[in-house]
Design a protein around this motif. Structure first.
Motif, PDB file in Angstrom:
ATOM      1  N   GLU A  10     -23.056  -2.548   5.100  1.00 26.21           N
ATOM      2  CA  GLU A  10     -22.602  -2.474   3.703  1.00 26.21           C
ATOM      3  C   GLU A  10     -22.241  -3.851   3.170  1.00 26.21           C
ATOM      4  N   VAL A  47     -15.718   0.665   4.624  1.00 29.04           N
ATOM      5  CA  VAL A  47     -16.220   1.149   3.342  1.00 29.04           C
ATOM      6  C   VAL A  47     -15.083   0.965   2.358  1.00 29.04           C
ATOM      7  N   PRO A  48     -15.353   1.112   1.117  1.00 25.47           N
ATOM      8  CA  PRO A  48     -14.247   1.018   0.156  1.00 25.47           C
ATOM      9  C   PRO A  48     -13.139   1.963   0.562  1.00 25.47           C
ATOM     10  N   TRP A 103     -12.171   3.961  11.970  1.00 24.07           N
ATOM     11  CA  TRP A 103     -12.058   5.063  12.913  1.00 24.07           C
ATOM     12  C   TRP A 103     -11.966   4.478  14.313  1.00 24.07           C
ATOM     13  N   VAL A 123      -5.076  -1.454   3.961  1.00 20.80           N
ATOM     14  CA  VAL A 123      -4.901  -0.007   3.942  1.00 20.80           C
ATOM     15  C   VAL A 123      -5.631   0.543   5.151  1.00 20.80           C
ATOM     16  N   VAL A 166     -14.769   7.508  -3.391  1.00 21.53           N
ATOM     17  CA  VAL A 166     -14.426   6.617  -2.303  1.00 21.53           C
ATOM     18  C   VAL A 166     -13.634   7.325  -1.221  1.00 21.53           C
ATOM     19  N   GLN A 176     -11.794   2.591   5.869  1.00 20.40           N
ATOM     20  CA  GLN A 176     -11.480   3.536   6.925  1.00 20.40           C
ATOM     21  C   GLN A 176     -11.869   2.899   8.234  1.00 20.40           C
ATOM     22  N   PRO A 225       0.798  -1.223   0.000  1.00 18.60           N
ATOM     23  CA  PRO A 225       0.000   0.000   0.000  1.00 18.60           C
ATOM     24  C   PRO A 225       0.833   1.276   0.000  1.00 18.60           C
ATOM     25  N   SER A 235       0.301  -4.229   7.676  1.00 14.07           N
ATOM     26  CA  SER A 235       0.414  -3.267   6.584  1.00 14.07           C
ATOM     27  C   SER A 235      -0.332  -3.750   5.347  1.00 14.07           C
ATOM     28  N   ARG A 250     -15.147  -4.396  -3.824  1.00 10.56           N
ATOM     29  CA  ARG A 250     -14.627  -3.092  -3.432  1.00 10.56           C
ATOM     30  C   ARG A 250     -13.286  -3.237  -2.731  1.00 10.56           C
ATOM     31  N   ARG A 285       2.380   1.760  -3.330  1.00 11.74           N
ATOM     32  CA  ARG A 285       1.262   1.942  -4.237  1.00 11.74           C
ATOM     33  C   ARG A 285       0.779   3.379  -4.187  1.00 11.74           C
ATOM     34  N   ARG A 286       0.697   3.850  -2.961  1.00  8.55           N
ATOM     35  CA  ARG A 286       0.210   5.215  -2.810  1.00  8.55           C
ATOM     36  C   ARG A 286       1.212   6.204  -3.415  1.00  8.55           C
ATOM     37  N   ASP A 313      -6.192   3.173   8.113  1.00  6.65           N
ATOM     38  CA  ASP A 313      -5.948   4.510   8.644  1.00  6.65           C
ATOM     39  C   ASP A 313      -6.483   4.549  10.054  1.00  6.65           C
ATOM     40  N   ARG A 358      -7.964  -5.071  -5.483  1.00  4.76           N
ATOM     41  CA  ARG A 358      -7.084  -3.987  -5.923  1.00  4.76           C
ATOM     42  C   ARG A 358      -6.820  -4.054  -7.418  1.00  4.76           C
ATOM     43  N   ASN A 359      -6.385  -2.943  -7.912  1.00  2.00           N
ATOM     44  CA  ASN A 359      -5.909  -2.867  -9.302  1.00  2.00           C
ATOM     45  C   ASN A 359      -6.922  -3.370 -10.320  1.00  2.00           C
ATOM     46  N   SER A 382     -20.692   4.777   0.752  1.00  2.00           N
ATOM     47  CA  SER A 382     -20.543   3.870  -0.380  1.00  2.00           C
ATOM     48  C   SER A 382     -21.877   3.612  -1.066  1.00  2.00           C
ATOM     49  N   ARG A 416     -15.263   3.340  16.495  1.00  2.00           N
ATOM     50  CA  ARG A 416     -16.231   3.248  15.438  1.00  2.00           C
ATOM     51  C   ARG A 416     -15.546   2.616  14.242  1.00  2.00           C
TER      52      ARG A 416
END
Lengths: 621, 414
Positions: free
Chosen positions: B41, B371-372, B377, B397, A401, B375, A7, B394, B278, A10-11, B399, B281-282, A413, B367
């Motif tokens: 979702e 989602v795509p 939280w 993705v 997104v 995320q 990732p 890792s 969703r 990639r980013r 956050d 990748r790629n 979404s 929370r």
């Protein structure tokens, strides 16, 4: 793979593509054009060399002396031809039989889809005459062809004379291991097409022709001859065939070897070879020749009867005698000797010509650029489309997104899904409509010619051309039409998605075209790519619109006509250019229907709808 | 044509049944209140579920590859039908029929033998037999299934023996798959039909050069088909149908004479897992590779066969590229599912955590919204944050963003 799945990297990659997109696109485009222009310069052009062993090592001694005989034959032929007003079939049969060939005739007829005004023909019927010289040393499994196309007027009679004299000479030799077919066709290319279809027992163009009585095995190579005077100053060699197909480079090398041996002056695209490749002049002249070749190949027409042979996997080229004001002239003996040498070398072939290149560009007769060296030029241009498409994809992806937009709201979404749905639905209408216009462009002109002639004071071929132009122009009104059909909620996403689809569509088409006909692919890429990449519904719209119109397929055709004449040092005035453009359109449609040239359907069904999509993007509201 | 329709019908019913099972499981979990509120979702709604079998059938029937292989009258349509019936029988839970259809498919092209493992796994799962080495029921059932399979295979082969009264057909049919075998007529070099882009590992030219290594080549190229079965079986134990999908994809990539019809079969399964896409990748790159290659196939084939100007290596290169695209796709698919597997238990756990935290003194809540772009939280130092970063690493993705008070504090600070 690691690069794509990690990732972080990639980013980084994504950021690089997004931030440096414009400079990368520009760089790639410039690199493509520069690479192409550099093709004429020595490191990229190589000297030609004979790859085929069977034709390389042995030398032959030409003994042809029948120049006088050829002239007599030619005079008789021209006289009989004038008398009968058509091909003197009976005389030809008699003469061929008298020199000792097995003679057959083939009659054919073809109704063209609409009258051909440049050649003044509509309902065509004619007769091909061919004689087979049976080889003494083999069992009629392979053959070579020497063909002379005869047009409506009595040009090319010297070529018929030379053909007959050569046949008489070849008959006396004992070393033939392949049958040789001496073919005289009426209505030049139409006759050749009829003969080839009958020989291979296929019918691809709706030609009615009689069954061939005699055959002589698989044709290994063919040479077409066009001579209209007793003496020539130079021989022009033509390689570009139907749909940009080229003969094996070895055949050209063979011709060049014998030209050098006999001291014959030979030209390519009507241009002499530059001698000096070390200074700048040589390569510049080479570049001119190269451009001419690219334009010719891109036209996809068969520029001589040899072009039709290429489709059947027969290596062939056309030799055209030029009689200009140059002082030193050659008589028919010199030409005959070169042909004799070529046939004797071809007689040595053990397998089909396959050793040398099939994909090449020629800046001069003795220099070539191979496929590996010219492909990067087109590759760079297509890369621009790819980069732009990637950028759009990422923007679309991020817009829908992206975490920033999604924020803390629970269902970003779901809105994305609906947006995608709308995006796709809004794409369907423009895609369908532009394809439909393309289809109309392809079908209507020929289909509707009678309706047009009834209601307007125009001839059939004028009707076809004008309908073409009318539908073409009507396509430009399309954006307003689609707009009523489409109701979009996400305006920005709509055009971005459409542009993404259009870019991929264009890149795919250009890629496929480039593989089969590099010249056409490169020419279209070089003109269409910048406008396609720049187009968007914001910013200086009139500028974009002008750019798009200038790079539309029809405008490219018009531009190439001007460039072509400019390079031939016969500049066109605007009115002449327009006339030439109209006749080129009619010829394009006609060639598709008579010979199966693919340029017209390609433009009408593939590139024009694709271009309309960009037009649609430009006027997206 | 008929076989294609049969395939589509079989797939339709199979997926319908499969969906019922999935839906039941989902409902159970929902009733047990095990999902976090935000995963709605990822839960397939009944409406979506309703359309999936139809989508699968249409995906198969309208796929250009299916149309191509149908036009080319390729036998792979028959093979596809057999495999589809095998899947149907397996999902319906009929071990006997499943074994018979698998035997028929194997009889025709040998490679479907690898589908034995996912079939067995699914049947085991259906019968609630745990996959354990020590469990007796597991061994008994596996033995039964294997016997049924072997039995029907032997019966079919013997039938063909009685029909032909010689064993010649065995090398002729199965030996054909090994490019080095004497019965191999260089078909791929001379007359490949568009429906059958052959990928020959060792072509005639190579054959002379690499004569010594021929055995090695055969092993390397053939082993790929069978090689991934065991590791996948271990990893995808809980998802036999997904395993089946991957295995079909692997067969279509690595078999020695791949056809586009095979590709069509596994592409038909895409809608079943469309809630996962969703996370894939790629997609753009992969889709472009596949589309470009599909268009270049006919172009290069034309240049090779008709124009005679390009040779088979051009075509061979494009089949390689196509396979690279497929391989990338199939590599991403399991990792996507596995990532889902990592997330799902966490999501199920989160609910409890969330409730707990809400009552906590800090007033902080974690929370999770999947989602795509994924995320998540949660407060950085929170338990969930630690768990997630540990579990997912890792590869995801991820956050981790401050949430609640911390976030307000940060935003206020700005």
């Amino acid at each position: 793979m690691g690069l794509l799945s990690d990732p972080v990297r990639r980013r980084a990659l994504a950021r690089l593509v997004l931030r440096l997109n414009a400079p990368l696109c520009l760089l790639s485009y410039v690199a493509g054009i520069a690479w192409f222009l550099a093709l004429a310069f020595p490191p990229l052009t190589q000297r030609t060399y004979m790859s085929e062993n069977a034709m390389g090592s042995t030398m032959v001694e030409e003994q042809f002396v029948g120049g006088e005989r050829a002239r007599v034959f030619a005079r008789d032929f021209a006289a009989y031809r004038r008398k009968s007003g058509a091909l003197p079939v009976a005389w030809l049969e008699r003469t061929m039989r008298s020199v000792g060939l097995e003679v057959y005739t083939q009659s054919f007829s073809r109704k063209l889809p609409f009258p051909d005004e440049t050649h003044e023909r509509y309902m065509v019927s004619g007769t091909n005459v061919y004689g087979i010289l049976r080889a003494l040393r083999a069992a009629s499994t392979e053959s070579l062809v020497l063909t002379v196309p005869c047009g409506p007027d009595s040009t090319n009679s010297q070529a018929v004379g030379l053909l007959l004299a050569l046949a008489a000479h070849f008959r006396g030799q004992i070393y033939w291991a392949k049958d040789i077919i001496f073919l005289v066709t009426e209505h030049d290319l139409l006759g050749t097409e009829a003969w080839l279809e009958a020989y291979h027992d296929v019918n691809v163009t709706g030609m009615q022709s009689s069954f061939l009585q005699g055959r002589a095995g698989a044709i290994q190579a063919a040479v077409a001859l066009e001579l209209s005077s007793d003496v020539v100053t130079s021989l022009d060699v033509i390689v570009e065939g139907l749909n940009g197909q080229l003969p094996n480079l070895d055949l050209l090398n063979l011709f060049q070897t014998f030209c050098q041996k006999g001291g014959l002056l030979c030209t390519l695209q009507g241009k002499l070879q530059p001698q000096d490749w070390t200074s700048l002049d040589g390569p510049l002249q080479g570049l001119q020749t190269l451009l001419l070749m690219v334009l010719r190949q891109a036209s996809g027409r068969s520029h001589g009867p040899h072009g039709l042979f290429l489709r059947y996997g027969v290596e062939a080229l056309t030799l055209r005698g030029i009689n200009s004001f140059r002082q030193y002239k050659y008589d028919l003996v010199a030409v005959g000797k070169a042909l004799e040498g070529m046939f004797r070398k071809l007689n040595h072939l053990l397998e089909r010509l396959h050793q040398s290149f099939f994909f090449y560009l020629l800046p001069a007769l003795s220099r070539f650029v191979s496929i590996g060296l010219y492909m990067p030029a087109a590759g760079f241009l297509l890369l621009v489309l790819g980069l732009k498409a990637l950028e759009l994809w990422m923007q679309l992806h991020e817009a829908g997104v992206g975490p920033e937009e999604g924020g803390g709201s629970p269902g970003p979404s779901s809105s994305l899904l609906s947006a995608q749905g709308v995006g796709l639905a809004s794409l369907v209408a423009p895609l369908l409509i532009s394809q439909a216009v393309g289809l109309a462009l392809y079908i209507l002109p020929v289909l509707g010619q009678h309706v047009a002639t009834q209601h307007f004071p125009v001839s059939e071929s004028e009707a076809v051309v004008l309908t073409l132009l009318a539908i073409y122009a009507a396509g430009l009104a399309l954006p307003h039409n689609t707009h009523r059909v489409v109701t979009t909620q996400a305006p920005d996403r709509g055009w971005m998605a459409l542009k993404l689809v259009a870019l991929i569509y264009l890149a795919l088409q250009l890629g496929c075209i480039t593989l089969t006909n590099f010249s056409l692919g490169f020419l279209l890429a070089a003109t269409m790519v910048p406008a396609a990449v720049l187009t968007k519904p914001h910013g200086p719209r009139p500028l974009y619109a002008a750019l798009l119109v200038l790079t539309s397929p029809a405008a490219v055709l018009l531009g190439s006509l001007f460039l072509w004449r400019e390079l031939q040092e016969m500049p066109l005035s605007l009115a002449e250019g327009w006339q030439l453009f109209l006749s080129a359109l009619a010829q394009g449609v006609l060639e598709h229907h008579t010979y199966g040239a693919l340029l017209f359907p390609l433009l009408a069904l593939g590139l024009y709808p694709c271009w309309l999509l960009f037009w649609n993007v430009l006027f997206w509201k | 044509m008929i076989t294609d329709v049969l395939t589509a019908v079989a797939l339709y019913f199979a997926i319908q049944d499969f969906n019922k099972v999935v839906f039941k499981k989902q409902k159970l979990l929902l009733e047990l209140d095990q999902y976090a509120p935000d995963v709605s979702e990822l839960i397939q709604t009944p409406k979506e579920m309703h359309y999936i079998p139809l989508k699968v059938a249409l995906f198969y029937l309208l796929n250009p590859y299916t149309v191509l292989s149908c036009v080319a009258k390729s036998t792979c349509a028959i093979n596809n039908t057999l495999i589809a019936f095998f899947i149907l029988a397996t999902i319906k839970g009929s071990a006997f029929l499943s074994a018979i259809f698998l035997a028929l498919a194997t009889y025709q092209s040998l490679y479907p033998i690898t589908l034995f493992v996912p079939g067995l796994l699914y049947l085991l799962q259906r019968q609630y037999i745990p996959v354990k080495m020590k469990s007796r029921a597991f061994w008994i059932f596996s033995w039964e299934y294997a016997m049924m399979y072997m039995g029907s295979l032997v019966v079919i082969i013997c039938l063909s023996f009685f029909l032909l009264s010689s064993w010649d057909f065995i090398p002729a049919v199965y030996g054909f798959m090994y490019p080095e075998s004497p019965s191999h007529p260089d078909l791929c070099r001379e007359e490949v039909i568009p429906g059958c882009p052959a990928m020959t590992p060792s072509s005639r030219e190579n054959k002379e050069m690499f004569e010594h290594f021929s055995l090695f080549f055969v092993c390397v190229f053939q082993i790929n088909v069978f090689f991934y079965t065991i590791p996948l079986a271990i990893k995808l134990k809980e998802h036999p149908i997904f395993f089946m999908f991957i295995q079909i994809a692997i067969i279509s990539i690595f078999k020695s004479y791949p056809t586009v019809g095979d590709v069509a079969l596994y592409m038909a399964f895409f809608p079943v897992w469309n809630h996962l896409y969703r996370f894939l990748r790629n997609i753009f790159v992969l889709a472009c590779i596949i589309i470009v290659c599909s268009l270049l196939f006919p172009v290069l084939w034309h240049l090779w066969i008709y124009a005679g100007s390009a040779n088979s290596n051009f075509f061979y290169a494009i089949t390689l590229t196509f396979n690279v695209g497929q391989i990338l796709g199939t590599c991403y698919a399991p990792s996507t599912l596995l990532r889902m597997n990592v997330i799902q238990p966490i999501l199920q756990g989160v609910h409890g955590l969330w409730g707990e935290r809400k009552t906590g003194s800090t007033g902080q809540c974690d929370r999770v919204s999947v989602v795509p772009g994924a995320q998540i939280w949660c407060s950085e130092g929170s338990f969930l944050g630690k768990v997630l970063s540990k579990c997912v690493g890792s590869n995801w993705v991820l956050d981790l963003k401050p949430w609640g008070r911390e976030r307000e504090r940060m935003e206020g600070g700005k």
